[in-house]
Design a protein around this motif. Structure first.
Motif, mmCIF file in Angstrom:
data_model
loop_
_atom_site.group_PDB
_atom_site.id
_atom_site.type_symbol
_atom_site.label_atom_id
_atom_site.label_comp_id
_atom_site.label_asym_id
_atom_site.label_seq_id
_atom_site.Cartn_x
_atom_site.Cartn_y
_atom_site.Cartn_z
ATOM 1 N N MET A 238 115.132 83.235 22.890
ATOM 2 C CA MET A 238 115.388 82.787 24.259
ATOM 3 C C MET A 238 114.136 82.238 24.934
ATOM 4 O O MET A 238 114.213 81.598 25.962
ATOM 5 N N GLN A 239 112.947 82.515 24.325
ATOM 6 C CA GLN A 239 111.693 82.012 24.891
ATOM 7 C C GLN A 239 111.241 80.706 24.237
ATOM 8 O O GLN A 239 110.254 80.115 24.646
ATOM 9 N N GLU A 240 111.954 80.268 23.215
ATOM 10 C CA GLU A 240 111.561 79.039 22.514
ATOM 11 C C GLU A 240 111.552 77.859 23.484
ATOM 12 O O GLU A 240 112.382 77.793 24.390
ATOM 13 N N PRO A 241 110.632 76.894 23.291
ATOM 14 C CA PRO A 241 110.582 75.764 24.217
ATOM 15 C C PRO A 241 111.727 74.773 24.023
ATOM 16 O O PRO A 241 112.155 74.528 22.895
ATOM 17 N N VAL A 242 112.210 74.260 25.128
ATOM 18 C CA VAL A 242 113.257 73.229 25.133
ATOM 19 C C VAL A 242 112.736 72.044 25.928
ATOM 20 O O VAL A 242 112.185 72.214 27.015
ATOM 21 N N SER B 216 101.226 65.989 31.438
ATOM 22 C CA SER B 216 102.403 66.730 30.965
ATOM 23 C C SER B 216 102.935 66.122 29.690
ATOM 24 O O SER B 216 103.319 66.824 28.770
ATOM 25 N N ARG B 217 102.979 64.788 29.668
ATOM 26 C CA ARG B 217 103.556 64.126 28.499
ATOM 27 C C ARG B 217 102.699 64.372 27.254
ATOM 28 O O ARG B 217 103.220 64.566 26.165
ATOM 29 N N GLN B 218 101.381 64.367 27.443
ATOM 30 C CA GLN B 218 100.497 64.680 26.307
ATOM 31 C C GLN B 218 100.779 66.077 25.775
ATOM 32 O O GLN B 218 100.834 66.303 24.570
ATOM 33 N N LEU C 117 102.204 67.468 22.130
ATOM 34 C CA LEU C 117 101.574 68.518 21.323
ATOM 35 C C LEU C 117 102.595 69.563 20.895
ATOM 36 O O LEU C 117 102.672 69.940 19.738
ATOM 37 N N ILE C 118 103.403 70.017 21.862
ATOM 38 C CA ILE C 118 104.425 71.016 21.543
ATOM 39 C C ILE C 118 105.472 70.397 20.631
ATOM 40 O O ILE C 118 105.968 71.025 19.704
ATOM 41 N N GLY C 119 105.784 69.116 20.891
ATOM 42 C CA GLY C 119 106.841 68.431 20.162
ATOM 43 C C GLY C 119 106.576 68.269 18.677
ATOM 44 O O GLY C 119 107.502 68.060 17.903
#
Ligand code: ZN
Length: 209
Positions: free
Chosen positions: A41-45, A189-191, A195-197
Motif C-alpha cells: 500500500m506504500q508503493e509509489p503510484v 518534480s519531473r526529474q 528517477l523513481i520511474g
C-alpha cells in the motif's frame, strides 16, 4: 509477535515463538499477509493530470482512495491484487485524474523533507550522498549575517561540512556549492519522477517523452 523491532515480519522470529504464544491458528500467515499488504500500500503510484501530463507521485493507498471516489482511474496496473471485505482490487501503478487540475508553478512547501528531496540527499558541499538522518540544513548565508530561510539559501549539508563551515559564508570557509539552490519546481518534480520511474517500466511512456 512474529514481527521484528522495525515492524517487519521475520520468519526467524516466528520460529522462535513459544508454542501456544501464536494465538489462533493461521495468525502467522495472516501477519505475513497484512505486512506484505501494508508495504504494498506504500508503493509509489504515478499520478497523471487529465491531459496525461505527469504531476505527482503518491502511494497505492491514496491512489486507490482517489479511484474509489471516482476522482481518478487506473491507466496501468500491477499484477497483484488487494482484497477488501467483498472485492479484489488490482493494484494501480499509474492513475489519471478525470478532471483537469491546474498545478501552480511552485506548489511545494519549504520543508526539510523537500529540501533533502530537491538536493537528492546529497551534501551540497562535499557532494556525497547520505541518509536523511545524517544530513542537516545549512543556511548558505548564515542567519547571523541576515541569511534567510528560503529555497535559495537553504541546502542539504552533512554534519561534517556543516561544522567546518560554521558561521561563515562558503567563500570564507573555502567551500564551494555543488550547484545554485533553486525553488522546487515542476521541473524538479519531473526529474524525481523519472528517477523513481526507472523502477517501474509502466511509468516510462508517460515520463520519457
Ligand atoms: Zn558534506
Amino acid at each position: 509477535m512474529s514481527v521484528d523491532s522495525r515492524g517487519r515480519y521475520t520468519p526467524e522470529a516466528a520460529g522462535e515463538a513459544m508454542p501456544g504464544s501464536e494465538g489462533p491458528s493461521g495468525s502467522t500467515s495472516h501477519n505475513l499477509l497484512s505486512t506484505r499488504r501494508a508495504s504494498l500500500m506504500q508503493e509509489p503510484v504515478l499520478v497523471l493530470n487529465a491531459t496525461y501530463e505527469p504531476i505527482n507521485v503518491t502511494a497505492v493507498r491514496r491512489a486507490m482512495v482517489l479511484m474509489l471516489k471516482g476522482v481518478a482511474q487506473a491507466e496501468e496496473m500491477h499484477n497483484t491484487e488487494v482484497h477488501s471485505a467483498a472485492h479484489a482490487h488490482r493494484v494501480p501503478s499509474v492513475i489519471r485524474l478525470l478532471a483537469y487540475r491546474h498545478i501552480p508553478q511552485q506548489s511545494r512547501a519549504l520543508s526539510r523533507k523537500n529540501i533533502l528531496l530537491r538536493d537528492r540527499n546529497t551534501c551540497q558541499f562535499c557532494v556525497r550522498v547520505f541518509p536523511s538522518s545524517e544530513l542537516t540544513l545549512d543556511h548558505v548565508v548564515p542567519r547571523s549575517r541576515g541569511g534567510r530561510s528560503t529555497w535559495e539559501n537553504l541546502v542539504a549539508c552533512c554534519y561534517r561540512c556543516n561544522n567546518s563551515k560554521g558561521d561563515r559564508t562558503p567563500e570564507e570557509a573555502g567551500l564551494k556549492l555543488a550547484r545554485r539552490p533553486r525553488p522546487f519546481t515542476l521541473h524538479t518534480s519531473r526529474q524525481l519522477m523519472r528517477l523513481i520511474g526507472h523502477r517501474d517500466e509502466r511509468w516510462r511512456k508517460y515520463l520519457f517523452y
